[in-house]
Design a protein around this motif. Structure first.
Motif, mmCIF file in Angstrom:
data_model
loop_
_atom_site.group_PDB
_atom_site.id
_atom_site.type_symbol
_atom_site.label_atom_id
_atom_site.label_comp_id
_atom_site.label_asym_id
_atom_site.label_seq_id
_atom_site.Cartn_x
_atom_site.Cartn_y
_atom_site.Cartn_z
ATOM 1 N N UNK A 194 0.819 -1.217 0.000
ATOM 2 C CA UNK A 194 0.000 0.000 0.000
ATOM 3 C C UNK A 194 0.852 1.265 0.000
ATOM 4 N N UNK A 195 2.061 1.225 0.597
ATOM 5 C CA UNK A 195 2.926 2.411 0.605
ATOM 6 C C UNK A 195 3.356 2.774 -0.815
ATOM 7 N N UNK A 196 3.688 1.754 -1.608
ATOM 8 C CA UNK A 196 4.047 2.014 -2.996
ATOM 9 C C UNK A 196 2.836 2.481 -3.801
ATOM 10 N N UNK A 197 1.680 1.909 -3.490
ATOM 11 C CA UNK A 197 0.461 2.323 -4.188
ATOM 12 C C UNK A 197 0.146 3.792 -3.930
ATOM 13 N N UNK A 242 10.393 6.331 6.371
ATOM 14 C CA UNK A 242 11.378 6.828 7.331
ATOM 15 C C UNK A 242 11.357 6.103 8.666
ATOM 16 N N UNK A 243 10.178 5.787 9.190
ATOM 17 C CA UNK A 243 10.148 5.233 10.544
ATOM 18 C C UNK A 243 10.800 3.853 10.614
ATOM 19 N N UNK A 244 10.794 3.113 9.500
ATOM 20 C CA UNK A 244 11.492 1.826 9.478
ATOM 21 C C UNK A 244 12.988 2.030 9.683
ATOM 22 N N UNK A 245 13.519 3.060 9.083
ATOM 23 C CA UNK A 245 14.954 3.343 9.192
ATOM 24 C C UNK A 245 15.308 3.674 10.634
ATOM 25 N N UNK A 282 10.396 -2.979 3.693
ATOM 26 C CA UNK A 282 11.289 -1.824 3.533
ATOM 27 C C UNK A 282 12.655 -2.067 4.166
ATOM 28 N N UNK A 283 12.680 -2.732 5.311
ATOM 29 C CA UNK A 283 13.960 -3.005 5.970
ATOM 30 C C UNK A 283 14.828 -3.920 5.105
#
Length: 335
Positions: A159-162, A215-218, A196-197
């Motif tokens: 969904x983030x890519x969408x 960003x929050x994954x990073x 993402x990680x």
């Protein structure tokens, strides 16, 4: 006098039977949220009952439960999911002066059926020493053949890519977005897989040089007990792209009151608490998300990445363009 006594009895009875719980259906899965729920309980005496599942499962469950649903609040990540919940007719408008005054208009549903609680930016992450810091610029430029074999990004089912694609459509139209996606596919280092990680770990280990990630994954990879994450994130840096005629793409996590909420008043109190100064601080400091409340600072880790300007489009657009985004991915061959 008798009327006054009768009225007092009614008020006393209503207070005795006032609801002391709120039922929360949440897609979020962070320890931060557990702390916040406990804080709310201690502050109000209202018990928080939590049901956890994927967003699509929660939305379907509330829809199937209908008028008998015990759900008071739906919390999920991504504007696309919040929009879907609204379209399914499982939310209701929230009457809250506090939320209207403190959550920016572009970070809430246009009919006030949901409000953002946190922001996250979808950025590029590059491997230190790759030279990509001198090459990166806009989201549009990621389709440039100069990046052939360099990009790591997850599946188009995500969904983030969408939502990123939905924003691209908002800026340039569907035809342009399809061609852009074809360019990114041609530049991929590997076929999409993992979260993402995984993309960040891949470029740290020499598979490609650019990852697309939230960003929050990073932030969560820093000082992680999983040494493979902690070591990988030391080898990369964050770059904030922007759209050619906009800013950096942001998404949100947010909450809405269920249409048939049995504890509506408590539901509104609960969402207002999550948008309060103390809750926003915890979202920012412990979960590395960007606060939606003005004046609350980001964590030191997040601030170390630098600053950016939010994209100019309304967050509502991400949901409105979701179907077109999925279609564009299919046409582009983005698996």
């Amino acid at each position: 006098m008798i009327k006054k006594l009768a009225l007092s009895a009614v008020l006393l009875a209503s207070s005795l039977f006032a609801s002391t719980e709120v039922n929360v259906y949440s897609h979020r899965h962070y320890d931060t949220d557990k702390k916040l729920f406990k804080m709310f309980e201690e502050k109000t005496g209202i018990k928080v009952n939590v049901v956890k599942a994927e967003a699509s499962a929660l939305i379907e469950r509330i829809e199937n439960e209908g008028k008998n649903s015990p759900a008071d609040v739906l919390i999920t990540v991504d504007a696309g999911r919040l929009y879907q919940a609204k379209e399914k007719g499982i939310l209701q408008a929230i009457e809250s002066k506090y939320l209207l005054e403190n959550i920016p208009e572009k970070l809430r549903d246009k009919d006030n059926q949901w409000f953002a609680l946190t922001k996250r930016a979808r950025v590029t992450v590059y491997k230190i020493g790759s030279g990509m810091d001198k090459e990166l610029s806009t989201y549009e430029d990621l389709a440039n053949p100069k990046f052939k074999g360099q990009i790591m990004v997850r599946s188009s089912n995500n969904i983030y890519n969408q939502s990123l694609m939905a924003a691209m459509i908002a800026h340039h139209g569907e035809e342009y977005a399809v061609n852009w996606a074809k360019g990114v596919v041609a530049n991929m280092a590997n076929a999409p897989k993992g979260n993402d990680r995984y993309q960040v770990k891949a470029i740290a280990n020499g598979i490609g040089s650019i990852a697309i990630a939230n960003t929050y994954y990073i932030g969560q990879m820093v000082d992680n007990k999983d040494l493979s994450q902690a070591e990988s994130v030391k080898k990369v840096k964050v770059f904030f792209p922007k759209f050619e005629k906009g800013g950096t793409h942001i998404n949100v996590s947010g909450a809405g009151v269920a249409k048939y909420a049995p504890n509506k008043e408590n539901a509104i109190k609960f969402i207002e608490f999550l948008a309060s100064n103390e809750a926003q601080k915890l979202f920012a400091q412990a979960n590395f998300e960007y606060p939606v409340l003005k004046g609350v600072e980001s964590s030191d880790i997040v601030k170390s990445w630098g600053t950016f300007e939010d994209d100019t489009i309304s967050i509502n657009t991400l949901g409105e363009n979701n179907k077109a985004a999925v279609k564009a991915f299919d046409l582009a061959g983005w698996k």
